[in-house]
Motif scaffolding. Structure first.
Motif, short mmCIF file in Angstrom:
data_model
loop_
_atom_site.label_atom_id
_atom_site.label_comp_id
_atom_site.label_asym_id
_atom_site.label_seq_id
_atom_site.Cartn_x
_atom_site.Cartn_y
_atom_site.Cartn_z
N VAL A 55 -37.06 -13.03 56.45
CA VAL A 55 -35.68 -12.57 56.70
C VAL A 55 -35.64 -11.64 57.91
O VAL A 55 -34.77 -11.76 58.79
N GLN A 87 -33.50 -9.20 50.73
CA GLN A 87 -34.91 -8.78 50.80
C GLN A 87 -35.11 -7.34 50.32
O GLN A 87 -36.23 -6.92 50.09
N ASN A 88 -34.02 -6.58 50.16
CA ASN A 88 -34.14 -5.24 49.60
C ASN A 88 -34.38 -5.26 48.10
O ASN A 88 -34.92 -4.30 47.54
N PHE A 97 -41.05 -13.48 51.78
CA PHE A 97 -39.62 -13.74 51.99
C PHE A 97 -38.99 -12.62 52.81
O PHE A 97 -38.20 -12.87 53.73
N THR A 98 -39.35 -11.38 52.47
CA THR A 98 -38.84 -10.22 53.22
C THR A 98 -39.19 -10.33 54.70
O THR A 98 -38.35 -10.11 55.57
N GLU A 111 -37.93 -5.05 47.25
CA GLU A 111 -38.49 -3.79 47.74
C GLU A 111 -38.28 -2.66 46.75
O GLU A 111 -39.17 -1.84 46.53
N GLU A 146 -33.40 -1.60 59.79
CA GLU A 146 -32.48 -2.51 59.13
C GLU A 146 -31.06 -1.93 59.11
O GLU A 146 -30.09 -2.61 59.42
N GLY A 156 -37.65 -17.30 53.62
CA GLY A 156 -36.82 -16.18 54.05
C GLY A 156 -36.24 -16.42 55.43
O GLY A 156 -35.06 -16.12 55.68
N LEU A 168 -42.27 -12.86 47.34
CA LEU A 168 -41.08 -12.10 47.71
C LEU A 168 -41.33 -11.25 48.95
O LEU A 168 -40.44 -11.08 49.79
N SER A 189 -48.71 -8.70 52.22
CA SER A 189 -48.57 -9.97 51.51
C SER A 189 -49.85 -10.80 51.52
O SER A 189 -49.96 -11.77 50.77
#
Length: 274
Positions: free
Chosen positions: A57, A172-173, A53-54, A176, A139, A262, A50, A246
């Motif tokens: 994105v 992607q939040n 993925f963040t 988080e 963001e 992502g 994940l 990561s």
């Protein structure tokens, strides 16, 4: 349904539209943090995927939603056309670099002695929250700037693209919020306190979005610089924070595949809706 949302946001004040969009991204962060009421830990392989993925994105959004439109709407030809993007990109990276050196924070998966910023006696819970808050600033700014640019009628900026960016950031939040809440729960904080810290990490997004949309509407010539500024800030966060986090365990391949996924999702959203 998404088309109805795009039409509605396109019909209201861009500052208000940016606020609504980032209230959504903040809400998704809270949704992710709410998982702490049901789980006390997260599978590291899933988490690293994940996290990757963040990063994917954010990198895709930096180009497809920010840099490419910024270059497209710049005046001139050749090297002259890319100057606003280069200047804005560099300033955005330097802005986050400065905050990174000043703001006390602790990245997820890092040990307490690896905290960054000025020295402070603040609790680990605050430092973890501030680490995520740090990369929520660009963001939120990116969403606001894009809404402002679309409302101002700049070529390359569209409400659909702004909505796509908000959707990608929302996706992607989610991990988080969980990434902040779960470590705090494991440290002994109550579920409610852990949830609050998790969702608070994204509270800065609506403020940054409103500021970005207002600035672009008031000072329209800065839009190419503002879009690139947000891109530079996001890329700095990915390289300095997201990717290293990561890659700290033995699931580097999963994190890399998550990054690719992502990127593909954000690219699809931006091209499909923008």
């Amino acid at each position: 349904m998404i088309q109805n949302v795009i039409e509605h946001l396109g019909s209201i004040d861009p500052v208000l539209a940016a606020l609504y969009a980032t209230l959504f991204t903040w809400g998704v962060t809270g949704l992710g943090a709410s998982l702490v009421f049901f789980f006390k830990k997260i599978n590291r392989a899933v988490f690293d995927s994940l996290l990757g993925f963040t990063g994917g994105v954010m990198v895709a959004a930096s180009f497809w939603s920010l840099l490419a439109p910024g270059i497209e709407m710049s005046d001139g030809e050749g090297f002259e056309k890319v100057i606003p993007a280069v200047v804005g990109f560099g300033l955005g990276a330097l802005f986050i670099f400065g905050l990174d050196k000043i703001l006390p924070h602790l990245h997820v998966n890092f040990q307490t002695h690896e905290r960054e910023g000025i020295k402070t006696p603040w609790h680990k819970s605050v430092l973890l929250t501030l680490a995520i808050t740090l990369h929520n600033i660009p963001e939120g700014l990116a969403v606001g700037v894009l809404f402002g640019g679309a409302a101002a009628g700049f070529e390359g900026a569209s409400i659909g693209g702004a909505v796509a960016l908000a959707l990608g950031i929302g996706l992607q939040n989610f991990p988080e919020g969980f990434a902040v809440a779960v470590p705090l729960r494991r440290q002994g904080l109550s579920r409610w306190k852990s949830f609050n810290y998790g969702q608070l990490s994204a509270i800065v997004e609506p403020f940054a979005a409103v500021l970005g949309a207002w600035a672009v509407m008031e000072f329209q010539p800065i839009l190419p610089y503002a879009l690139s500024f947000a891109a530079g800030a996001m890329i700095f966060v990915v390289v300095e924070e997201v990717i290293p986090e990561s890659q700290r365990a033995s699931y580097t391949d999963l994190a890399t595949l998550g990054f690719i996924g992502g990127f593909m999702v954000m690219m699809t959203l931006d091209v499909g809706l923008g």
